[in-house]
Motif scaffolding. Sequence first.
Motif, PDB file in Angstrom:
ATOM      1  N   GLY A 141       0.820  -1.212   0.000  1.00  0.00           N
ATOM      2  CA  GLY A 141       0.000   0.000   0.000  1.00  0.00           C
ATOM      3  C   GLY A 141       0.846   1.250   0.000  1.00  0.00           C
ATOM      4  N   GLY A 142       0.252   2.368  -0.475  1.00  0.00           N
ATOM      5  CA  GLY A 142       0.931   3.662  -0.481  1.00  0.00           C
ATOM      6  C   GLY A 142       1.714   3.897  -1.755  1.00  0.00           C
ATOM      7  N   GLU A 143       2.327   5.078  -1.830  1.00  0.00           N
ATOM      8  CA  GLU A 143       3.139   5.419  -2.996  1.00  0.00           C
ATOM      9  C   GLU A 143       4.291   4.422  -3.143  1.00  0.00           C
ATOM     10  OE1 GLU A 143       6.037   9.064  -4.513  1.00  0.00           O
ATOM     11  OE2 GLU A 143       4.394   9.499  -3.134  1.00  0.00           O
ATOM     12  N   THR A 144       4.499   3.941  -4.353  1.00  0.00           N
ATOM     13  CA  THR A 144       5.499   2.905  -4.581  1.00  0.00           C
ATOM     14  C   THR A 144       6.914   3.414  -4.291  1.00  0.00           C
ATOM     15  OG1 THR A 144       4.123   1.877  -6.269  1.00  0.00           O
ATOM     16  CG2 THR A 144       6.469   1.319  -6.281  1.00  0.00           C
ATOM     17  N   VAL A 145       7.642   2.624  -3.514  1.00  0.00           N
ATOM     18  CA  VAL A 145       9.047   2.919  -3.226  1.00  0.00           C
ATOM     19  C   VAL A 145       9.878   1.721  -3.655  1.00  0.00           C
ATOM     20  CG1 VAL A 145       8.464   4.449  -1.310  1.00  0.00           C
ATOM     21  CG2 VAL A 145       8.911   2.017  -0.868  1.00  0.00           C
ATOM     22  N   LEU A 166       2.385   3.927   4.031  1.00  0.00           N
ATOM     23  CA  LEU A 166       2.914   2.801   3.270  1.00  0.00           C
ATOM     24  C   LEU A 166       2.757   1.525   4.093  1.00  0.00           C
ATOM     25  CD1 LEU A 166       6.320   4.384   2.143  1.00  0.00           C
ATOM     26  CD2 LEU A 166       4.046   4.748   1.181  1.00  0.00           C
ATOM     27  N   THR A 167       2.414   0.436   3.428  1.00  0.00           N
ATOM     28  CA  THR A 167       2.324  -0.850   4.120  1.00  0.00           C
ATOM     29  C   THR A 167       3.202  -1.874   3.401  1.00  0.00           C
ATOM     30  OG1 THR A 167       0.314  -1.401   2.856  1.00  0.00           O
ATOM     31  CG2 THR A 167       0.024  -0.446   5.060  1.00  0.00           C
ATOM     32  N   PHE A 168       3.815  -2.748   4.219  1.00  0.00           N
ATOM     33  CA  PHE A 168       4.700  -3.793   3.692  1.00  0.00           C
ATOM     34  C   PHE A 168       4.347  -5.111   4.372  1.00  0.00           C
ATOM     35  CE2 PHE A 168       6.860   0.211   3.298  1.00  0.00           C
ATOM     36  CZ  PHE A 168       7.436   0.161   2.048  1.00  0.00           C
ATOM     37  N   GLU A 184       2.390  -7.776   8.589  1.00  0.00           N
ATOM     38  CA  GLU A 184       2.374  -6.446   7.969  1.00  0.00           C
ATOM     39  C   GLU A 184       2.920  -5.375   8.908  1.00  0.00           C
ATOM     40  OE1 GLU A 184      -0.787  -4.727   5.040  1.00  0.00           O
ATOM     41  OE2 GLU A 184      -1.367  -4.018   7.021  1.00  0.00           O
ATOM     42  N   VAL A 185       3.601  -4.392   8.322  1.00  0.00           N
ATOM     43  CA  VAL A 185       4.057  -3.213   9.060  1.00  0.00           C
ATOM     44  C   VAL A 185       3.572  -1.964   8.332  1.00  0.00           C
ATOM     45  CG1 VAL A 185       6.283  -3.062   7.834  1.00  0.00           C
ATOM     46  CG2 VAL A 185       6.065  -2.119  10.146  1.00  0.00           C
ATOM     47  N   VAL A 186       3.229  -0.949   9.128  1.00  0.00           N
ATOM     48  CA  VAL A 186       2.718   0.312   8.573  1.00  0.00           C
ATOM     49  C   VAL A 186       3.757   1.407   8.795  1.00  0.00           C
ATOM     50  CG1 VAL A 186       0.902   2.060   8.697  1.00  0.00           C
ATOM     51  CG2 VAL A 186       0.336  -0.365   9.031  1.00  0.00           C
ATOM     52  N   ILE A 187       4.130   2.086   7.720  1.00  0.00           N
ATOM     53  CA  ILE A 187       5.077   3.197   7.778  1.00  0.00           C
ATOM     54  C   ILE A 187       4.308   4.472   7.443  1.00  0.00           C
ATOM     55  CG2 ILE A 187       7.260   4.131   6.940  1.00  0.00           C
ATOM     56  CD1 ILE A 187       7.553   1.402   8.306  1.00  0.00           C
ATOM     57  N   THR A 188       4.181   5.353   8.432  1.00  0.00           N
ATOM     58  CA  THR A 188       3.489   6.625   8.224  1.00  0.00           C
ATOM     59  C   THR A 188       4.520   7.697   7.875  1.00  0.00           C
ATOM     60  OG1 THR A 188       1.783   5.995   9.819  1.00  0.00           O
ATOM     61  CG2 THR A 188       1.951   8.336   9.246  1.00  0.00           C
ATOM     62  N   VAL A 189       4.404   8.227   6.681  1.00  0.00           N
ATOM     63  CA  VAL A 189       5.345   9.247   6.201  1.00  0.00           C
ATOM     64  C   VAL A 189       4.742  10.618   6.492  1.00  0.00           C
ATOM     65  CG1 VAL A 189       6.616  10.152   4.224  1.00  0.00           C
ATOM     66  CG2 VAL A 189       6.123   7.698   4.389  1.00  0.00           C
ATOM     67  N   VAL A 190       5.484  11.432   7.223  1.00  0.00           N
ATOM     68  CA  VAL A 190       4.992  12.750   7.625  1.00  0.00           C
ATOM     69  C   VAL A 190       5.925  13.830   7.072  1.00  0.00           C
ATOM     70  CG1 VAL A 190       4.432  14.263   9.549  1.00  0.00           C
ATOM     71  CG2 VAL A 190       3.986  11.807   9.728  1.00  0.00           C
TER      72      VAL A 190
END
Length: 387
Positions: A141-145, A166-168, A184-190
């Motif tokens: 999930g989220g913008e592709t990195v 972003l989710t991985f 799953e891990v959630v990365i919140t980009v601020v």
Amino acid sequence: TLTVEELPVADAGPDQTVDTLELVTLDGSGSYDPDGDLPLTYSWSQTGGTSVTLSDPTAANPTFTAPEDPATLTFSLVVTDSLALPSTPDEVVITVDNQAPVADAGLNQSVTANGLVTLDGSSSYDPDGNLPLTYLWTQTGGETVTLSDPTAANPTFTAPVTSDTLTFSLVVTDGLGLSSTPDEVVITVVNQAPVADAGLNQSVTANGLVTLDGNGSYDPDDHLPLTYLWTQTGGETVTLSDPTAANPTFTAPVTSDTLTFSLVVTDSLGLSSTPDEVVIMVVNQAPVADAGPDQSVTANAVVTLDGSASYDPDGHLPLTYLWAQTGGETVTLSDPTAVNPTFSAPANPGTLTFTLTVTDSLGLSSTPDEVVITVHFYSNYLPLILR
């Protein structure tokens, strides 16, 4: 008397549940002979499941290595007493199990935009110890990195430049090829918006050089350098030296006014602030006319008016002068625009009045100031000559 021999009794041990590739020991030590016809001899044979190799099929406690895949193995034990009488076979069941490894994608994280982020799968494990584990990270999930290495325990990536979630997912596989349930891990980009600071409100003199001050602006995430954009939002239009500078300058108008300016700053990732406003009060104080002290003069005398004490509080020089007669017998001033004009007093007594108005270099005029000139006769007594 006829003696009947009893058969020995085989005991293949309790059923077992073991891990794949584990060293397993069969246990025939509970076998016995009711008549005590010892020693017993042992004969183990595999009767079911994936074929394995016993260390010694004739030992009381032979060993073998469990297969790498889950399976159910059965073994039969026959013991024979010293009189060569065999027992009834006894069976033992060995259940070979491979527990799935456990994926641990690490704690959820809150990170700053454009920062380097490290995923952490290092707490993943295999209950059976079937190592090494292999790793596979997938963005869900989220913008592709781009991960530095999707098969590493701790891959890295650069966070997007805008706020995002972003989710991985992490799947680990044990040394035998058995995979875990995904974790799953959630990365919140601020990316916090920068803060514009247009500086303190100012009171300035007309026609003066004014400096705006955006130096107090900042970015909470340190995404520097900031870019600046000043816009005039009110008052007489002026020209900024550089609307994109932190400290642009301009020349204030020549008349009193209220000017307003808005500052927006943008961080190095392109995120802009809320506008901040500053108010510039332009003040042009009127000059002060001083027509000098009142005078008492004699008829026909040359009189000098004195406006030299006039001044401008803002220093907008030079002043210009304008004298006007407002009362009494008309006289002619030598120069009504001079600081110290002169005139000839009338021959007759009387009272003359004059006003002085001064104007600063920006065109702002004073309130008129008045001076009174009193004209009187001069007494001329002839001396008395006695004879």
